[in-house]
Design a protein around this motif. Sequence first.
Motif, PDB file in Angstrom:
ATOM      1  N   LEU A  72      16.607  12.410  11.077  1.00  0.00           N
ATOM      2  CA  LEU A  72      16.263  11.450  12.126  1.00  0.00           C
ATOM      3  C   LEU A  72      17.510  10.944  12.839  1.00  0.00           C
ATOM      4  CD1 LEU A  72      14.112   9.840  13.572  1.00  0.00           C
ATOM      5  CD2 LEU A  72      14.255   8.109  11.763  1.00  0.00           C
ATOM      6  N   VAL A  73      18.581  10.710  12.089  1.00  0.00           N
ATOM      7  CA  VAL A  73      19.837  10.253  12.700  1.00  0.00           C
ATOM      8  C   VAL A  73      20.379  11.318  13.640  1.00  0.00           C
ATOM      9  CG1 VAL A  73      22.219   9.582  12.223  1.00  0.00           C
ATOM     10  CG2 VAL A  73      20.374   8.735  10.765  1.00  0.00           C
ATOM     11  N   GLN A  74      20.319  12.577  13.221  1.00  0.00           N
ATOM     12  CA  GLN A  74      20.808  13.658  14.075  1.00  0.00           C
ATOM     13  C   GLN A  74      19.975  13.797  15.340  1.00  0.00           C
ATOM     14  OE1 GLN A  74      21.766  17.365  12.044  1.00  0.00           O
ATOM     15  NE2 GLN A  74      21.892  16.301  10.092  1.00  0.00           N
ATOM     16  N   LEU A  75      18.670  13.635  15.219  1.00  0.00           N
ATOM     17  CA  LEU A  75      17.806  13.726  16.396  1.00  0.00           C
ATOM     18  C   LEU A  75      18.153  12.644  17.420  1.00  0.00           C
ATOM     19  CD1 LEU A  75      14.294  14.449  14.819  1.00  0.00           C
ATOM     20  CD2 LEU A  75      15.646  15.990  16.230  1.00  0.00           C
ATOM     21  N   ILE A  76      18.292  11.424  16.938  1.00  0.00           N
ATOM     22  CA  ILE A  76      18.602  10.308  17.845  1.00  0.00           C
ATOM     23  C   ILE A  76      19.981  10.490  18.458  1.00  0.00           C
ATOM     24  CG2 ILE A  76      18.944   7.819  17.975  1.00  0.00           C
ATOM     25  CD1 ILE A  76      16.898   7.510  15.748  1.00  0.00           C
ATOM     26  N   LEU A  77      20.930  11.017  17.682  1.00  0.00           N
ATOM     27  CA  LEU A  77      22.289  11.233  18.193  1.00  0.00           C
ATOM     28  C   LEU A  77      22.296  12.262  19.316  1.00  0.00           C
ATOM     29  CD1 LEU A  77      25.325  10.701  17.986  1.00  0.00           C
ATOM     30  CD2 LEU A  77      25.447  12.489  16.248  1.00  0.00           C
ATOM     31  N   TRP A  78      21.626  13.382  19.108  1.00  0.00           N
ATOM     32  CA  TRP A  78      21.578  14.415  20.146  1.00  0.00           C
ATOM     33  C   TRP A  78      20.801  13.930  21.371  1.00  0.00           C
ATOM     34  CZ3 TRP A  78      24.698  18.376  20.386  1.00  0.00           C
ATOM     35  CH2 TRP A  78      25.259  18.872  19.209  1.00  0.00           C
ATOM     36  N   TYR A  79      19.777  13.155  21.143  1.00  0.00           N
ATOM     37  CA  TYR A  79      18.990  12.633  22.258  1.00  0.00           C
ATOM     38  C   TYR A  79      19.811  11.694  23.131  1.00  0.00           C
ATOM     39  CZ  TYR A  79      15.057  10.466  24.711  1.00  0.00           C
ATOM     40  OH  TYR A  79      14.194   9.995  25.672  1.00  0.00           O
TER      41      TYR A  79
END
Length: 265
Positions: A72-79
Amino acid sequence: MNPKLQWPIAGSYLFNPLIMNGLLVTLIVTALVMVIAVVLGTIAALMILSPSRLLSTPAKVFVWFFRGTPALVQLILWYNLALIVPRFELWLPGLGTIFSISTNDVMTPLVAAVVGLSLHESGYMAEIIRNGLQSVNQGQREAALCLGMKPSLLMRRIIIPQAMRVIIPPSGNETINLLKTTSLVSVVAVGDLLYSAQSIYARTFETIPLLLVVTFWYLVVVAIMSIGQFYLERYFSRDNATRQGKGMLKATFGNAFSVRRRVTQ
């Protein structure tokens, strides 16, 4: 039998076009992420197994980072990559800026979801593939090299066919786990199965029936994938199954003949 579950309403939404479209997006994201993760994981696994530290060290750091941080952290970071890099530009001395595009135009919610989950999943696939490659006996490698096999032929004919029996079971489990992990992409507004259900019950307030619909379709897809995994595992383990079958036949007939000899004596 609890009336608050509202089974009739859940049944009416099972084949809702929005739900079907969300299911399709979920399957597409799962397939794309798994293909990319297998490619990146294979490259990382081969780099880790390399005797060169220039190759193995970056690969180990890659696996450590992307496997160690939450999806989830990676998704938000890339977004939110545009907050760090507003634009992608190609600049050459004497020519100036040749190519420039806004990060928001490139990093759409779907792209952010695929990139984030692919990198996260590749860390796990690298370890699965590395373990499978290392499961092949070193003596077989040496024997194949003594016979004059090139490393590429050795990998294709000797190592990979045997490693697949070790790689397939955890890879299948990881794919099923990935299918469920894709529900996280609803956080970055990707229209997957869960996001589609959320968009409906946000208007109708029929939360429980829609969540039951989501649960139903996840269970259906996981059941189909489990059947496929079963046959795939059986295909790559057919040599073991044949040997075990012959061993059982030999033991059965051997015991029968031994009993017959004892009776005749």
